[in-house]
Design an enzyme around this catalytic site. Structure first.
Site, PDB file in Angstrom:
ATOM      1  N   ASP A  54       0.834  -1.203   0.000  1.00  0.00           N
ATOM      2  CA  ASP A  54       0.000   0.000   0.000  1.00  0.00           C
ATOM      3  C   ASP A  54       0.874   1.261   0.000  1.00  0.00           C
ATOM      4  O   ASP A  54       0.645   2.187  -0.788  1.00  0.00           O
ATOM      5  CB  ASP A  54      -0.911   0.001   1.222  1.00  0.00           C
ATOM      6  CG  ASP A  54      -1.923  -1.118   1.206  1.00  0.00           C
ATOM      7  OD1 ASP A  54      -3.126  -0.830   1.158  1.00  0.00           O
ATOM      8  OD2 ASP A  54      -1.518  -2.292   1.248  1.00  0.00           O
ATOM      9  N   SER A  91     -38.346 -24.208  27.427  1.00  0.00           N
ATOM     10  CA  SER A  91     -37.876 -24.847  28.657  1.00  0.00           C
ATOM     11  C   SER A  91     -38.055 -23.927  29.858  1.00  0.00           C
ATOM     12  O   SER A  91     -38.427 -24.380  30.946  1.00  0.00           O
ATOM     13  CB  SER A  91     -36.406 -25.262  28.517  1.00  0.00           C
ATOM     14  OG  SER A  91     -35.585 -24.153  28.231  1.00  0.00           O
ATOM     15  N   GLY A 128     -29.591 -26.545  20.642  1.00  0.00           N
ATOM     16  CA  GLY A 128     -28.378 -26.320  21.416  1.00  0.00           C
ATOM     17  C   GLY A 128     -28.478 -25.309  22.531  1.00  0.00           C
ATOM     18  O   GLY A 128     -27.466 -24.983  23.145  1.00  0.00           O
ATOM     19  N   ASP A 129     -29.695 -24.830  22.865  1.00  0.00           N
ATOM     20  CA  ASP A 129     -29.787 -23.779  23.876  1.00  0.00           C
ATOM     21  C   ASP A 129     -30.290 -24.284  25.226  1.00  0.00           C
ATOM     22  O   ASP A 129     -30.420 -23.496  26.167  1.00  0.00           O
ATOM     23  CB  ASP A 129     -30.681 -22.639  23.387  1.00  0.00           C
ATOM     24  CG  ASP A 129     -32.157 -23.050  23.259  1.00  0.00           C
ATOM     25  OD1 ASP A 129     -32.458 -24.263  23.330  1.00  0.00           O
ATOM     26  OD2 ASP A 129     -32.998 -22.153  23.078  1.00  0.00           O
ATOM     27  N   HIS A 175      -4.997  -9.439   7.315  1.00  0.00           N
ATOM     28  CA  HIS A 175      -4.798 -10.128   6.045  1.00  0.00           C
ATOM     29  C   HIS A 175      -4.699 -11.633   6.231  1.00  0.00           C
ATOM     30  O   HIS A 175      -4.128 -12.338   5.398  1.00  0.00           O
ATOM     31  CB  HIS A 175      -3.531  -9.615   5.352  1.00  0.00           C
ATOM     32  CG  HIS A 175      -3.642  -8.214   4.886  1.00  0.00           C
ATOM     33  ND1 HIS A 175      -2.614  -7.306   4.973  1.00  0.00           N
ATOM     34  CD2 HIS A 175      -4.679  -7.539   4.337  1.00  0.00           C
ATOM     35  CE1 HIS A 175      -3.006  -6.142   4.486  1.00  0.00           C
ATOM     36  NE2 HIS A 175      -4.268  -6.263   4.096  1.00  0.00           N
TER      37      HIS A 175
END
Length: 553
Positions: free
Chosen positions: A107, A430, A387-388, A217
Site C-alpha cells: 500500500d 424450557s 443447542g440452547d 490479512h
C-alpha cells in the site's frame, strides 16, 4: 463462502455493491470507485484503498463527509499505482487529494508512486499513514513498524468531516496524522479466515486455543494461548493499547470494538461491555463508543479493540453527519450498565411452611448437578434440537442462592425461588415449562409428605401438557414426569414413593433415546434426533433422583 469463481470474486462483489448503492460509481479501467455526485469545487478529496476482503472498509465509506473514492485491490493485495493515480485524478476538484494509507509495504509503495505521478499532473497531494497495530510494535524501531488496521476508518471519518467543512489540504493532513498518532489497536482470532478458492484456512488454530495479535490479512498472531473468558481476552487486548498510547486517568477516548467478519453482533456488544468496564476501572473516559464489523478479514472469527485519544475538536468532527452507507448511526455518549442478568430479582413471598432439611438437601443437590452438567445437556440438545437447553438451565439456576436453599429457605420458598428463576431468567419453551412445573410444588407443598408431593407432580404434569400439548412418547420432559407421577400415585409412603418415582423417571428419560420427537425443537429435525436422550426428561429424572437420595439421607 458464496463464490462464482475465485478469479471473479472481487469484481462480482463490486457489481453488487454498485447496484445496491446510489452514490457510488465503478470505473473498471484501471479499477476504482468514486462518488456519483462530484465534490464541490476546491474541496479536499479523500482517497483510500487497499486489498479487498476488509469490507465494508473502504468502499462502504464513500460518501459525503467521508471518502471521495476508493481503490480496491484483489483479496488482501494492495491496489496498483495506476489505479491510485487515475482515481486521484478523477476525484480531484482543485483542493488537492489526501491519501489515507495503511502501513503495509504494498500500500505504502503504490500510493507513493501515485503521488509522484500526480506531481507531474500538477495535482497537489499528501498522505496520512495509519499504523495502529501494537502487535507489531518494536521497541527498537526496526522493521516495518505497526500495521494499519481498524483505526483507519476513524481517521477517514474525522478527516472526511474536516474536508467537508472546507479545511485545507495541509490542515486535513495535520489532523489525520494527529488522530493516527493517538490511535492504537490489537486483535484476536478464534478461527482463521479462508480465502476464495482455498480449501484451507490461512493458519491452523487448534480447538481450545486463540490467536492474539493477528493481522487483518489472515496473518497468524504474535502469540497462541488457551481460550479464555471474554473478560480476560479484553484485558489482554486493551492493556497493550493503553500502554502504547500512554493513556492516563482522566483522558478521553473513542472506544471501538470491531468484528473481523464472522463475529456475531451479540459477541461484539459483550466485548464492548467488558471494554467499557475495563476502561472505567482505569479512570479512562469513553467519549464515544463504536461497535460493529467495519474492518474485516473475510470470514475470520475474531475482533479487534481500538482506542483513539480525543479532544472536543476531534469529537466534533467524529459526530459530523455522513451519508457513507456503512457508517453506523452512533450514540453520542456512553453509560456503562450494571453487570446483571435479565429478569426481576427474587423476593420471597410470605408463607408459613417450615424449613425442611431434606427438601433443602434435595433441591441444592439437584441445582448443583444441573449447573455442573450444563456441557452435557448442551451437547444433547445440539444433537437433538437447537443447542440452547443447557444455557437456559444455567441462565435460570445461576440466579438462585444455593446458600439460602441449603441453610435458610423454607420448602415452599425454595420452589418459589426456582420457579421465579425459570420464569424470569430462562428463555424459550424450557424456561416456561420448568417454571410452571416448580410453581406447582410451591403452591402444593404446605407439608413435605407423599400426598403434597404427589399433588404437586400431578398438577405440574397437567399444566405442562395443557401448555405444550406433549404426551408420553413425544420425546419431551413428559416422558419422565408421567411415569414418576404414576409411581407416586401407587406408593404408600414417601421414601418408597420417591425411590420408585426416581426409577420410573430415569427409565422414562432413557426411553426417549428411541423416540422420534413430535413436540419441541427436536421435532424439527425428525429422525436425526433418534438415538439421543431428551435433555428435559433427563433433568426431570435427576430431580426425582435427588429427592430419593435426600429422603433416604
Amino acid at each position: 463462502m458464496f463464490v462464482n469463481s475465485a478469479r471473479t470474486f472481487v469484481a462480482d462483489a463490486i457489481r453488487g455493491l454498485v447496484a445496491s448503492t446510489a452514490d457510488i460509481s465503478w470505473h473498471p479501467d484501471p479499477g476504482f470507485l468514486t462518488r456519483e455526485e462530484p465534490l464541490a469545487a476546491g474541496q479536499v478529496a479523500l482517497l483510500s484503498g487497499g486489498g479487498s476482503g476488509h469490507e465494508p472498509m473502504h468502499a462502504g465509506f464513500i460518501g459525503a463527509g467521508m471518502l471521495a473514492g476508493v481503490c480496491p485491490g484483489l483479496v488482501f493485495t494492495s491496489p496498483n499505482a495506476l489505479q491510485v493515480h487515475e482515481a486521484s485524478k478523477s476525484v480531484s476538484v482543485g483542493g488537492g487529494v489526501v491519501h489515507i494509507v495503511k502501513n503495509y509495504t504494498g500500500d505504502v509503495m503504490n500510493f507513493s508512486i501515485a503521488r509522484e505521478l500526480l506531481r507531474e499532473d500538477n495535482i497537489e497531494s499528501d498522505y496520512v499513514l495509519i499504523d495502529d497495530d501494537v502487535a507489531t510494535e518494536r521497541a527498537d524501531g526496526d522493521g516495518p513498524g505497526r500495521r494499519g488496521t481498524a483505526a483507519t476508518v476513524i481517521v477517514e471519518k474525522i478527516c472526511g468531516a474536516a474536508a467537508e467543512r472546507g479545511d485545507t489540504l495541509a490542515d486535513v493532513v495535520a489532523l489525520g496524522r494527529r488522530v493516527a498518532a493517538n490511535s492504537r489497536s490489537m486483535a484476536v482470532a478464534l478461527r482463521a479466515c479462508t480465502a476464495p478458492g482455498s480449501n484451507e484456512p490461512s493458519f491452523d488454530l487448534p480447538d481450545g486455543e486463540i490467536e492474539l495479535g493477528i493481522g487483518i490479512h489472515g496473518e497468524r498472531g504474535t502469540s497462541r494461548v488457551p481460550d479464555m473468558p471474554a473478560q480476560d481476552i479484553v484485558a489482554a487486548l486493551t492493556q497493550p493499547v493503553i500502554d502504547s498510547l500512554g493513556l492516563e486517568r482522566g483522558e478521553s477516548v473513542i472506544a471501538f470494538v470491531n468484528g473481523l467478519g464472522a463475529t456475531h453482533p451479540m459477541e461484539l456488544h459483550l466485548l464492548y461491555g467488558e471494554l467499557a468496564e475495563y476502561l472505567s476501572d482505569k479512570g479512562i473516559e469513553v467519549a464515544r463508543p463504536l461497535v460493529g464489523s467495519l474492518v474485516t478479514a473475510l470470514n475470520m472469527a475474531g475482533a479487534s479493540i481500538t482506542l483513539v485519544r480525543v479532544d472536543d475538536s476531534v469529537l466534533e468532527l467524529f459526530d459530523a453527519p455522513t451519508d457513507a452507507p456503512a457508517w453506523p448511526a452512533l450514540v453520542r455518549d456512553t453509560v456503562l450498565g450494571e453487570r446483571t442478568g435479565f429478569g426481576p430479582s427474587f423476593a420471597p413471598s410470605e408463607n408459613d411452611s417450615p424449613r425442611s432439611e431434606w427438601v433443602s438437601d434435595w433441591m441444592a443437590s439437584w441445582v448443583q448437578r444441573v449447573l455442573t452438567e450444563e456441557p452435557a445437556l448442551t451437547d444433547l440438545d445440539r444433537r437433538a434440537g437447537d443447542g440452547d437447553f443447557g444455557t437456559n438451565m444455567v441462565s435460570a439456576l445461576e440466579q438462585v442462592d444455593l446458600a439460602q436453599i441449603r441453610e435458610t429457605y423454607s420448602a415452599q420458598t425454595i420452589f418459589e425461588a426456582v420457579s421465579a428463576a425459570y420464569l424470569g431468567h430462562a428463555g424459550g419453551t424450557s424456561g416456561a415449562l420448568f417454571g410452571i412445573w416448580f410453581r406447582q410444588f410451591y403452591l402444593a407443598l404446605h407439608a413435605e409428605d407423599l400426598a403434597a408431593i404427589t399433588t404437586a407432580a400431578r398438577n405440574g404434569l397437567e399444566r405442562i401438557t395443557e401448555l405444550g400439548g406433549a404426551r408420553v412418547g413425544d420425546k419431551t420432559m413428559v416422558d419422565a414426569i408421567a411415569p414418576a407421577v404414576d409411581a407416586l400415585d401407587n406408593a404408600t409412603d414417601l421414601r418408597t414413593g420417591l425411590t420408585d418415582a426416581a426409577r420410573a423417571a430415569t427409565e422414562g428419560a432413557q426411553s426417549t433415546e428411541n423416540f422420534t420427537a413430535n413436540r419441541g425443537r427436536a421435532s424439527y429435525v425428525g429422525d436425526a434426533a433418534r438415538g439421543v436422550v431428551d435433555p428435559g426428561a433427563l433433568v426431570i429424572a435427576w430431580f426425582f433422583e435427588a429427592a430419593a437420595d435426600a429422603v433416604r439421607g
